[in-house]
Write a protein that holds these residues in place. Structure first.
Motif, PDB file in Angstrom:
ATOM      1  N   GLY A 289       0.815  -1.217   0.000  1.00 29.50           N
ATOM      2  CA  GLY A 289       0.000   0.000   0.000  1.00 29.50           C
ATOM      3  C   GLY A 289       0.847   1.265   0.000  1.00 29.50           C
ATOM      4  O   GLY A 289       0.536   2.233  -0.695  1.00 29.50           O
ATOM      5  N   GLU A 290       1.925   1.242   0.765  1.00 32.32           N
ATOM      6  CA  GLU A 290       2.815   2.405   0.804  1.00 32.32           C
ATOM      7  C   GLU A 290       3.517   2.603  -0.532  1.00 32.32           C
ATOM      8  O   GLU A 290       3.673   3.719  -1.005  1.00 32.32           O
ATOM      9  CB  GLU A 290       3.840   2.243   1.924  1.00 32.32           C
ATOM     10  N   ARG A 291       3.949   1.490  -1.146  1.00 33.42           N
ATOM     11  CA  ARG A 291       4.610   1.597  -2.454  1.00 33.42           C
ATOM     12  C   ARG A 291       3.630   2.080  -3.511  1.00 33.42           C
ATOM     13  O   ARG A 291       3.983   2.901  -4.364  1.00 33.42           O
ATOM     14  CB  ARG A 291       5.216   0.255  -2.851  1.00 33.42           C
ATOM     15  N   LEU A 292       2.402   1.584  -3.478  1.00 29.94           N
ATOM     16  CA  LEU A 292       1.379   2.016  -4.429  1.00 29.94           C
ATOM     17  C   LEU A 292       1.072   3.492  -4.237  1.00 29.94           C
ATOM     18  O   LEU A 292       0.994   4.258  -5.200  1.00 29.94           O
ATOM     19  CB  LEU A 292       0.109   1.174  -4.274  1.00 29.94           C
ATOM     20  N   SER A 293       0.913   3.902  -2.998  1.00 32.92           N
ATOM     21  CA  SER A 293       0.642   5.304  -2.689  1.00 32.92           C
ATOM     22  C   SER A 293       1.779   6.190  -3.166  1.00 32.92           C
ATOM     23  O   SER A 293       1.552   7.263  -3.747  1.00 32.92           O
ATOM     24  CB  SER A 293       0.434   5.464  -1.184  1.00 32.92           C
TER      25      SER A 293
END
Length: 79
Positions: free
Chosen positions: A31-35
């Motif tokens: 999720g952090e990488r996608l964000s």
């Protein structure tokens, strides 16, 4: 006496096991990488639009006005 080991059937023993302790790559979860990727994409689009608007505004200036700020028409496309 029956124990928990005796209650397991052959089918239970063949079930797949899933790793539930995921260690994120470089300390970042999916999720952090996608964000981060989305923020980077939005930042790139914003920068592109700012440059586009600058070129449009400079294109509307006269040659005299461009000379006053130290630019010529050829400099606009280089921005």
């Amino acid at each position: 006496m029956l124990t928990a080991v005796n209650l397991l059937t052959e089918k239970d023993m063949k079930m797949a096991a899933f790793e539930t302790t995921y260690i994120p790559v470089n300390g970042a979860s999916f999720g952090e990488r996608l964000s981060s990727a989305i923020r980077g994409f939005v930042a790139a689009i914003t920068a592109w639009n700012d440059e586009r608007m600058t070129r449009i505004a400079l294109s509307k200036l006269s040659d005299r006005e461009l000379d006053d700020i130290g630019l010529c028409r050829a400099d606009i496309s280089a921005l």
